[in-house]
Design a protein around this motif. Structure first.
Motif, PDB file in Angstrom:
ATOM      1  N   GLY A   1      15.964 -53.229 -22.095  1.00 34.46           N
ATOM      2  CA  GLY A   1      15.165 -52.676 -22.941  1.00 34.46           C
ATOM      3  C   GLY A   1      14.177 -51.729 -21.967  1.00 34.46           C
ATOM      4  O   GLY A   1      14.768 -51.574 -20.676  1.00 34.46           O
ATOM      5  N   ILE A   2      13.061 -51.257 -22.730  1.00 37.58           N
ATOM      6  CA  ILE A   2      12.387 -50.133 -22.129  1.00 37.58           C
ATOM      7  C   ILE A   2      11.905 -50.595 -20.667  1.00 37.58           C
ATOM      8  O   ILE A   2      11.590 -49.326 -19.965  1.00 37.58           O
ATOM      9  N   LEU A   3      11.788 -51.779 -20.314  1.00 38.71           N
ATOM     10  CA  LEU A   3      11.080 -52.112 -18.903  1.00 38.71           C
ATOM     11  C   LEU A   3      12.073 -52.032 -18.007  1.00 38.71           C
ATOM     12  O   LEU A   3      11.775 -52.174 -16.694  1.00 38.71           O
ATOM     13  N   PHE A   4      13.539 -52.055 -18.152  1.00 39.75           N
ATOM     14  CA  PHE A   4      14.349 -52.049 -17.097  1.00 39.75           C
ATOM     15  C   PHE A   4      15.358 -51.076 -17.233  1.00 39.75           C
ATOM     16  O   PHE A   4      16.319 -50.955 -16.943  1.00 39.75           O
ATOM     17  N   PHE A   5      14.742 -49.909 -17.310  1.00 35.82           N
ATOM     18  CA  PHE A   5      15.451 -48.503 -17.292  1.00 35.82           C
ATOM     19  C   PHE A   5      16.530 -48.442 -16.154  1.00 35.82           C
ATOM     20  O   PHE A   5      17.622 -48.083 -16.302  1.00 35.82           O
ATOM     21  N   GLY A   6      15.937 -48.678 -14.934  1.00 32.95           N
ATOM     22  CA  GLY A   6      16.706 -48.477 -13.634  1.00 32.95           C
ATOM     23  C   GLY A   6      16.763 -47.027 -13.280  1.00 32.95           C
ATOM     24  O   GLY A   6      16.936 -46.755 -12.077  1.00 32.95           O
ATOM     25  N   THR A   7      17.014 -45.899 -14.143  1.00 35.59           N
ATOM     26  CA  THR A   7      17.165 -44.481 -13.681  1.00 35.59           C
ATOM     27  C   THR A   7      15.715 -43.679 -13.755  1.00 35.59           C
ATOM     28  O   THR A   7      15.839 -42.876 -13.371  1.00 35.59           O
ATOM     29  N   GLN A   8      14.934 -44.196 -14.458  1.00 42.44           N
ATOM     30  CA  GLN A   8      13.657 -43.506 -14.616  1.00 42.44           C
ATOM     31  C   GLN A   8      12.762 -43.922 -13.556  1.00 42.44           C
ATOM     32  O   GLN A   8      13.042 -44.862 -12.690  1.00 42.44           O
ATOM     33  N   ASP A   9      11.533 -43.433 -13.435  1.00 46.95           N
ATOM     34  CA  ASP A   9      10.490 -43.821 -12.398  1.00 46.95           C
ATOM     35  C   ASP A   9      10.041 -45.174 -12.763  1.00 46.95           C
ATOM     36  O   ASP A   9      10.399 -45.840 -13.799  1.00 46.95           O
ATOM     37  N   LEU A  10       9.756 -46.004 -11.697  1.00 45.59           N
ATOM     38  CA  LEU A  10       9.456 -47.294 -11.867  1.00 45.59           C
ATOM     39  C   LEU A  10       8.499 -47.823 -13.019  1.00 45.59           C
ATOM     40  O   LEU A  10       7.283 -46.755 -12.952  1.00 45.59           O
ATOM     41  N   PRO A  11       8.726 -48.706 -13.914  1.00 53.77           N
ATOM     42  CA  PRO A  11       7.736 -48.885 -14.704  1.00 53.77           C
ATOM     43  C   PRO A  11       6.509 -49.571 -14.366  1.00 53.77           C
ATOM     44  O   PRO A  11       6.640 -51.104 -14.367  1.00 53.77           O
ATOM     45  N   ILE A  12       5.636 -49.016 -13.734  1.00 55.40           N
ATOM     46  CA  ILE A  12       4.382 -49.791 -13.272  1.00 55.40           C
ATOM     47  C   ILE A  12       3.387 -49.880 -14.507  1.00 55.40           C
ATOM     48  O   ILE A  12       3.043 -48.873 -14.957  1.00 55.40           O
ATOM     49  N   ILE A  13       2.932 -50.803 -15.041  1.00 51.35           N
ATOM     50  CA  ILE A  13       2.204 -51.166 -16.071  1.00 51.35           C
ATOM     51  C   ILE A  13       0.796 -51.774 -15.539  1.00 51.35           C
ATOM     52  O   ILE A  13       0.813 -52.761 -14.852  1.00 51.35           O
ATOM     53  N   THR A  14      -0.302 -51.260 -16.103  1.00 48.39           N
ATOM     54  CA  THR A  14      -1.559 -51.648 -16.029  1.00 48.39           C
ATOM     55  C   THR A  14      -2.136 -52.695 -16.979  1.00 48.39           C
ATOM     56  O   THR A  14      -1.908 -52.349 -18.430  1.00 48.39           O
ATOM     57  N   ILE A  15      -2.447 -53.725 -16.492  1.00 53.39           N
ATOM     58  CA  ILE A  15      -3.186 -54.662 -17.784  1.00 53.39           C
ATOM     59  C   ILE A  15      -4.390 -54.325 -17.932  1.00 53.39           C
ATOM     60  O   ILE A  15      -5.276 -54.475 -17.281  1.00 53.39           O
TER      61      ILE A  15
ATOM     62  N   LEU B   1       2.787 -52.566 -23.794  1.00 48.26           N
ATOM     63  CA  LEU B   1       1.638 -51.787 -23.013  1.00 48.26           C
ATOM     64  C   LEU B   1       2.805 -50.680 -22.317  1.00 48.26           C
ATOM     65  O   LEU B   1       1.995 -49.467 -22.057  1.00 48.26           O
ATOM     66  N   ALA B   2       3.984 -50.888 -22.170  1.00 47.05           N
ATOM     67  CA  ALA B   2       4.643 -49.796 -21.220  1.00 47.05           C
ATOM     68  C   ALA B   2       4.717 -48.569 -22.319  1.00 47.05           C
ATOM     69  O   ALA B   2       4.690 -47.415 -22.078  1.00 47.05           O
ATOM     70  N   LYS B   3       4.938 -48.892 -23.745  1.00 42.39           N
ATOM     71  CA  LYS B   3       5.221 -47.757 -24.580  1.00 42.39           C
ATOM     72  C   LYS B   3       3.763 -47.081 -24.858  1.00 42.39           C
ATOM     73  O   LYS B   3       4.022 -45.828 -25.009  1.00 42.39           O
ATOM     74  N   GLU B   4       2.748 -47.718 -24.552  1.00 41.01           N
ATOM     75  CA  GLU B   4       1.387 -46.915 -24.641  1.00 41.01           C
ATOM     76  C   GLU B   4       1.108 -46.222 -23.285  1.00 41.01           C
ATOM     77  O   GLU B   4       0.600 -45.120 -23.237  1.00 41.01           O
ATOM     78  N   GLN B   5       1.665 -46.744 -22.264  1.00 40.86           N
ATOM     79  CA  GLN B   5       1.343 -46.190 -20.886  1.00 40.86           C
ATOM     80  C   GLN B   5       2.181 -45.382 -20.221  1.00 40.86           C
ATOM     81  O   GLN B   5       1.952 -44.147 -19.607  1.00 40.86           O
ATOM     82  N   LEU B   6       3.540 -45.476 -20.496  1.00 41.54           N
ATOM     83  CA  LEU B   6       4.707 -44.863 -19.907  1.00 41.54           C
ATOM     84  C   LEU B   6       5.480 -43.803 -20.832  1.00 41.54           C
ATOM     85  O   LEU B   6       5.862 -43.019 -20.420  1.00 41.54           O
ATOM     86  N   VAL B   7       5.342 -43.761 -22.075  1.00 43.89           N
ATOM     87  CA  VAL B   7       6.031 -42.862 -22.971  1.00 43.89           C
ATOM     88  C   VAL B   7       5.203 -42.184 -23.788  1.00 43.89           C
ATOM     89  O   VAL B   7       4.304 -42.567 -24.441  1.00 43.89           O
ATOM     90  N   VAL B   8       5.565 -40.919 -23.646  1.00 39.87           N
ATOM     91  CA  VAL B   8       4.702 -39.792 -24.462  1.00 39.87           C
ATOM     92  C   VAL B   8       4.628 -40.298 -25.941  1.00 39.87           C
ATOM     93  O   VAL B   8       5.617 -40.422 -26.761  1.00 39.87           O
ATOM     94  N   LYS B   9       3.254 -40.302 -26.469  1.00 41.41           N
ATOM     95  CA  LYS B   9       3.025 -40.553 -27.805  1.00 41.41           C
ATOM     96  C   LYS B   9       3.711 -39.767 -28.702  1.00 41.41           C
ATOM     97  O   LYS B   9       3.672 -40.320 -30.099  1.00 41.41           O
ATOM     98  N   ARG B  10       4.306 -38.537 -28.344  1.00 40.30           N
ATOM     99  CA  ARG B  10       4.740 -37.692 -29.492  1.00 40.30           C
ATOM    100  C   ARG B  10       6.154 -38.247 -29.914  1.00 40.30           C
ATOM    101  O   ARG B  10       6.495 -37.810 -30.846  1.00 40.30           O
ATOM    102  N   LEU B  11       6.581 -39.129 -29.064  1.00 40.72           N
ATOM    103  CA  LEU B  11       7.950 -39.760 -29.640  1.00 40.72           C
ATOM    104  C   LEU B  11       7.829 -40.993 -30.245  1.00 40.72           C
ATOM    105  O   LEU B  11       6.908 -41.881 -30.189  1.00 40.72           O
ATOM    106  N   ASP B  12       8.594 -41.173 -31.399  1.00 38.78           N
ATOM    107  CA  ASP B  12       8.577 -42.147 -32.242  1.00 38.78           C
ATOM    108  C   ASP B  12       9.733 -43.450 -31.807  1.00 38.78           C
ATOM    109  O   ASP B  12       9.967 -43.070 -30.826  1.00 38.78           O
ATOM    110  N   ASN B  13       9.490 -44.596 -32.311  1.00 37.14           N
ATOM    111  CA  ASN B  13      10.043 -45.603 -31.923  1.00 37.14           C
ATOM    112  C   ASN B  13      11.744 -45.479 -31.633  1.00 37.14           C
ATOM    113  O   ASN B  13      12.377 -45.936 -30.910  1.00 37.14           O
TER     114      ASN B  13
END
Length: 282
Positions: free
Chosen positions: A102-116, A160-172
């Protein structure tokens, strides 16, 4: 504090500790694991991932996989970790978005650091307490309960990752294409080096992929593929005793000289020079 659930028949493990630096060698299985690392302190702490220093602010999470090398050498505060392997969670009937691919475990993108966020701290802390409570209730369904709780953790962190890491112009659907592309790159980077090969697997055009990634980040799909190869080359040089020729063939290069040119172009160093630098820094 250390807890673990272990199923010898399946080779599956789920563990929880409030100090992974102290306990990471004490789990029954230590390889092939995926980690949620959570800074529950009131101060910043540091870890190293693939020899790159990463600072975690208070109430930040980062996920790491078995593809990465994590060092706690410079970690001077307790770091909470939920760890598990594919045998415990990544089974075929999980929804792809909340699976280990899933989106949390890309491996090839920047590290998924999420703020609570402040307003969600109570939710995460309550879930943490429920995990602790479940470990104190050993019975025949404990594994099922822990799996359900892990899925809950993945779901709320994915949101949270969808809100913080992915540009909101992209849909699901677009996010899902990006996720699948990265999973495919992690799977095939040794044999497939062209964007059109991945586009075919995704039933998309190379242009569609390029357009999506131009919105998502600054890297092109081609750059992501090459960076993945270079990352694995650096890991093999840094963390194994394999010689340059062995690494070249392992990564799908027919000619070690071609590998050397590729490595120098992507890192600015020859493989031998990079190895020397790592030995000096070790």
């Amino acid at each position: 504090m250390k807890f673990e659930f272990l199923d010898y028949k399946l080779g599956s493990i789920f563990g929880l500790t409030d100090d992974i630096k102290k306990e990471h060698h004490n789990f029954s299985l230590t390889s092939g694991t995926i980690n949620f690392l959570w800074n529950r302190n009131k101060e910043v702490l540091e870890i190293k991932i693939d020899d790159i220093p990463v600072q975690l602010q208070p109430n930040q999470l980062v996920t790491t996989t078995y593809l990465q090398h994590v060092s706690y050498e410079n970690t001077n505060l307790p770091l909470t970790s939920f760890l598990f392997n594919r045998e415990f969670y990544c089974i075929s009937d999980h929804d792809s978005e909340v699976s280990c691919n899933g989106i949390l475990f890309f491996g090839t993108q920047d590290l998924p650091i999420i703020t609570i966020p402040k307003e969600q701290e109570r939710k995460f802390n309550t879930l943490y307490e429920v995990f602790l409570d479940e470990f104190s209730t050993p019975d025949k369904i404990q594994g099922d309960m822990l799996q359900m709780l892990l899925k809950r953790l993945i779901i709320i962190t994915t949101r949270l990752a969808k809100e913080q890491l992915v540009v909101k112009r992209l849909d699901n659907d677009q996010i899902d294409i990006i996720r699948k592309f990265n999973v495919l790159v992690d799977t095939h980077y040794k044999t497939k080096r062209k964007v059109n090969e991945y586009a075919e697997l995704l039933f998309k055009s190379p242009k569609t992929l390029s357009n999506l990634f131009s919105i998502y980040n600054q890297k092109t799909p081609q750059q992501i593929i090459l960076d993945r190869v270079a990352l694995e080359a650096k890991r093999l040089i840094r963390f194994t005793d394999k010689q340059n020729q062995e690494i070249a063939y392992e990564l799908g290069f027919n000619d070690p000289a071609h590998f050397s040119r590729f490595f120098k172009k992507t890192t600015n160093y020859s493989p031998s020079k990079y190895r020397e630098m790592q030995e000096i820094l070790a």
